[in-house]
Design an enzyme around this catalytic site. Structure first.
Site, PDB file in Angstrom:
ATOM      1  N   SER A 204     -40.315 -13.517 -30.046  1.00  0.00           N
ATOM      2  CA  SER A 204     -38.849 -12.942 -29.542  1.00  0.00           C
ATOM      3  C   SER A 204     -38.742 -13.022 -27.861  1.00  0.00           C
ATOM      4  O   SER A 204     -38.933 -13.967 -27.204  1.00  0.00           O
ATOM      5  CB  SER A 204     -38.572 -11.703 -30.177  1.00  0.00           C
ATOM      6  N   HIS A 205     -38.418 -11.955 -27.495  1.00  0.00           N
ATOM      7  CA  HIS A 205     -37.910 -11.724 -26.095  1.00  0.00           C
ATOM      8  C   HIS A 205     -39.289 -11.506 -25.014  1.00  0.00           C
ATOM      9  O   HIS A 205     -38.881 -11.375 -24.015  1.00  0.00           O
ATOM     10  CB  HIS A 205     -37.024 -10.743 -25.845  1.00  0.00           C
TER      11      HIS A 205
ATOM     12  N   ASP B 231     -32.357 -15.087 -26.116  1.00  0.00           N
ATOM     13  CA  ASP B 231     -33.601 -14.891 -25.985  1.00  0.00           C
ATOM     14  C   ASP B 231     -34.922 -15.768 -26.376  1.00  0.00           C
ATOM     15  O   ASP B 231     -34.449 -16.950 -26.645  1.00  0.00           O
ATOM     16  CB  ASP B 231     -34.125 -13.514 -26.606  1.00  0.00           C
TER      17      ASP B 231
ATOM     18  N   LYS C 259     -30.206 -12.448 -36.923  1.00  0.00           N
ATOM     19  CA  LYS C 259     -28.966 -12.395 -35.895  1.00  0.00           C
ATOM     20  C   LYS C 259     -28.977 -13.708 -35.184  1.00  0.00           C
ATOM     21  O   LYS C 259     -29.998 -14.699 -35.360  1.00  0.00           O
ATOM     22  CB  LYS C 259     -29.263 -11.374 -34.837  1.00  0.00           C
TER      23      LYS C 259
ATOM     24  N   ASP D  63     -32.235 -15.493 -31.123  1.00  0.00           N
ATOM     25  CA  ASP D  63     -31.350 -14.499 -32.116  1.00  0.00           C
ATOM     26  C   ASP D  63     -30.631 -13.681 -31.381  1.00  0.00           C
ATOM     27  O   ASP D  63     -29.623 -12.825 -31.725  1.00  0.00           O
ATOM     28  CB  ASP D  63     -32.259 -13.913 -33.234  1.00  0.00           C
ATOM     29  N   ARG D  64     -30.972 -13.075 -29.967  1.00  0.00           N
ATOM     30  CA  ARG D  64     -30.275 -12.215 -29.309  1.00  0.00           C
ATOM     31  C   ARG D  64     -29.158 -12.728 -28.248  1.00  0.00           C
ATOM     32  O   ARG D  64     -29.451 -14.057 -28.002  1.00  0.00           O
ATOM     33  CB  ARG D  64     -31.184 -11.335 -28.252  1.00  0.00           C
TER      34      ARG D  64
ATOM     35  N   ASP E 209     -36.596 -16.740 -28.854  1.00  0.00           N
ATOM     36  CA  ASP E 209     -36.415 -17.513 -30.294  1.00  0.00           C
ATOM     37  C   ASP E 209     -34.759 -17.572 -30.621  1.00  0.00           C
ATOM     38  O   ASP E 209     -34.621 -18.071 -31.666  1.00  0.00           O
ATOM     39  CB  ASP E 209     -37.098 -16.530 -31.338  1.00  0.00           C
TER      40      ASP E 209
END
Ligand code: G1P
Ligand code: ZN
Length: 542
Positions: free
Chosen positions: A112-113, A276, A375, A280-281, A278
């Site tokens: 992720s982030h 981010d 998300k 999703d944010r 991947d």
């Protein structure tokens, strides 16, 4: 096909909401990825001959892991594996691919982030056929199996060229390299009024999108620049890099500060956004105004009907417990259901599958809808653009009108990172011990109305999740929430969420930390944060 006797090291941890996350050197150990991936496959039933979707955010070790997984999926009997070109596939796009192609499931390679690189983070996560993260009963099984794995299956084969579109075979399995953007872009076109947004860009609307050298770059180029006609360069840092250019691909006010500064400057564009690692944010900033993720959820919910995909209205709204109550007021006005779930996207899955909610969001920059089961950063940006195009007002005007109509929820999160685990646990134990004595007491002149350790009763499957964070509610709908992060990789992270509801329009332009100062002091008094953590201020304030 070869059966290889599995030897240590084995994953020593249960995969969390976001899969198994470790430093790259851990994943690079011989057999480590193999042991974990075989445990995932062993936890599943009935995938013989079926399709598996595979891709990642392009971070360091993405390509190596992909080659291993391809050879293992073939050995384990999948019929087809679809992998994003270059190994690229955002988390929401993976969710879409699983659903659209009725795949058995998908594997997402991402942390992720978190930063990427030879000494940074990597992660492997499994999503099921609804497109969402594996539920706890599967992650529990994966962990149990990984402790006693005896062998893994792999076929010998040359590396697959994942940069060229087309189909090749590995063992008996077809490997299809596909364009990671195309299906996702089509889904977005089906939900939003691209004509209206195109017209807005044509009229001179200026936007800045920062892909942070992570997965959304190719999506942003294709969707914003090519399909919507935004000028070249609207998407910045759009080439995915294995180390994200040395930065944290975390779209918050710390790691995307340059974007914030630009949006507050004199020559600011109309709209700024970022996503981010991947994809999703999302981070959303208007000219001269930052929109908190909690407010964004409320605003998107109140205006979603302006986009074709949501013109029939929303079925309901869900938010994670620490997310502000701003969306609750919208749900109330619309007369639709409002669900408060524990932190983590997986809790929204049942509500979405059961058709109880259309939109979901978390304070940690995650917003999404029933179009996928993750998300979705680009989706949130497009919904904002659609709303801006239809209303013809600035972000600031829209936000301020919303506050005037519903009241403003001042909101901030204070993180204390890398606290010693024992100290963090002691803080929580201490807090739990005094919960019962808090209601009715007055702290810093504010009356506590209720206090509890949040438990969630899933209305769909009846499951219960306890100890999901401690809430202390004050008169006037203000509150502080304490919980320990479930995603950190070293020590414990204490998150303190502070929220104050302010109905009075005349007091809607205060500085956030200032507006929350009494509650911040109260939070310290209640949880004795300084004493327990040994810190006199948070490491990150968002
Ligand atoms: C954090 C966020 C949470 C999000 C998760 C995965 O989890 O707070 O909202 O779902 O990352 O992106 P935490 O570290 O707080 O457990
Ligand atoms: Zn992410």
């Amino acid at each position: 096909m070869t059966h290889v006797v599995a030897t240590a090291p084995y994953p020593d941890q249960k995969p969390g909401t976001s899969g198994l996350r470790k430093k790259v050197p851990v994943f690079q150990q011989k057999n480590y990825v193999e042991n974990f991936v075989q445990s995932i496959f062993d936890s599943l039933e009935g995938f013989q001959g079926k399709t598996l979707i595979l891709g990642g955010d392009g971070r360091y070790f993405n390509r190596e892991a992909i080659q291993i997984i391809i050879r293992m999926a073939a050995a384990n009997g999948f019929g087809r594996l679809m992998v994003g070109q270059g190994g690229i596939l955002s988390t929401p796009a993976t969710s879409n691919m699983i659903r659209k192609y009725k795949a058995f499931g998908g594997i997402i390679l991402s942390a992720s982030h978190n930063p990427g690189g030879p000494h940074e983070d990597f992660g492997i996560k499994y999503n099921t056929d609804n497109g969402g993260p594996a539920p706890e009963k599967i992650t529990d099984r994966i962990f149990e199996l990984s402790k006693k794995i005896a062998e893994y299956k792999i076929v010998e084969s040359d590396p697959v060229d994942i940069d060229t579109l087309g189909t090749v075979h590995v063992g008996d399995m077809a490997v299809e390299v596909f364009d990671p953007v195309k299906d996702y872009a089509e889904l977005m076109e089906s939900l939003f009024d691209f004509d209206a947004i195109r017209k807005m860009f044509k009229g001179g609307f200026r936007m800045r999108f920062d892909a942070m050298h992570a997965v959304t770059g190719p999506y942003a180029k294709e969707i914003f620049e090519h399909r919507l006609g935004a000028p070249d360069g609207t998407a910045r840092n759009s080439r995915p890099l294995p180390d994200f250019g040395g930065h944290h691909p975390d779209p918050n006010l710390v790691h995307a500060k340059h974007l914030y500064d630009e949006m507050m400057g004199t020559d600011a564009p109309d709209f700024g956004a970022a996503s981010d690692g991947d994809g999703d944010r999302n981070l959303v900033i208007g000219k001269g105004i930052f929109v908190t993720p909690s407010d964004s959820l409320a605003l998107l919910s109140a205006n979603a009907h302006l986009a074709p995909g949501y013109s029939k209205g929303l079925k309901g709204i869900a938010r994670s417990m620490p997310t502000s109550g701003a969306a609750d007021r919208v749900a109330q006005k619309l007369g639709i259901g409002m669900y408060e779930t524990p932190t983590g996207w997986k809790f929204f899955g049942n509500l979405l599958d059961a058709g109880k909610v259309t939109i979901c969001g978390e304070e940690s920059s995650g917003t999404g809808s029933d179009h996928v089961r993750e998300k979705d950063g680009i989706w949130a940006v497009l919904l904002w653009l659609n709303i801006l195009a239809v209303r013809g007002e600035s972000v600031k005007e829209i936000v301020e009108k919303h506050w005037a109509a519903y009241g403003r929820n001042y909101y901030s999160r204070h993180d204390y990172e890398e606290v010693e685990t024992d100290r963090a646990n002691a803080l929580v134990a201490d807090l739990r011990g005094k919960l019962a004595s808090l209601p009715g007491s007055t702290i810093r002149g504010m009356k506590v109305t209720a206090a509890d350790d949040f438990a969630y009763y899933d209305p769909v499957d009846g499951s219960v999740s306890e100890h999901q964070g401690i809430r202390v509610m004050f008169e006037g709908d203000s509150r502080v929430v304490f919980r320990l992060s479930g995603t950190g990789t070293s020590g414990a992270t204490l998150r303190v969420y502070i929220e104050r509801y302010e109905p009075d329009k005349a007091r809607h332009d205060l500085e956030t930390q200032e507006a929350l100062s009494d509650l911040i002091a109260a939070a310290d008094e209640i949880a004795r944060i300084r004493t327990h953590t040994g810190r006199n201020k948070p490491s990150v304030i968002t």
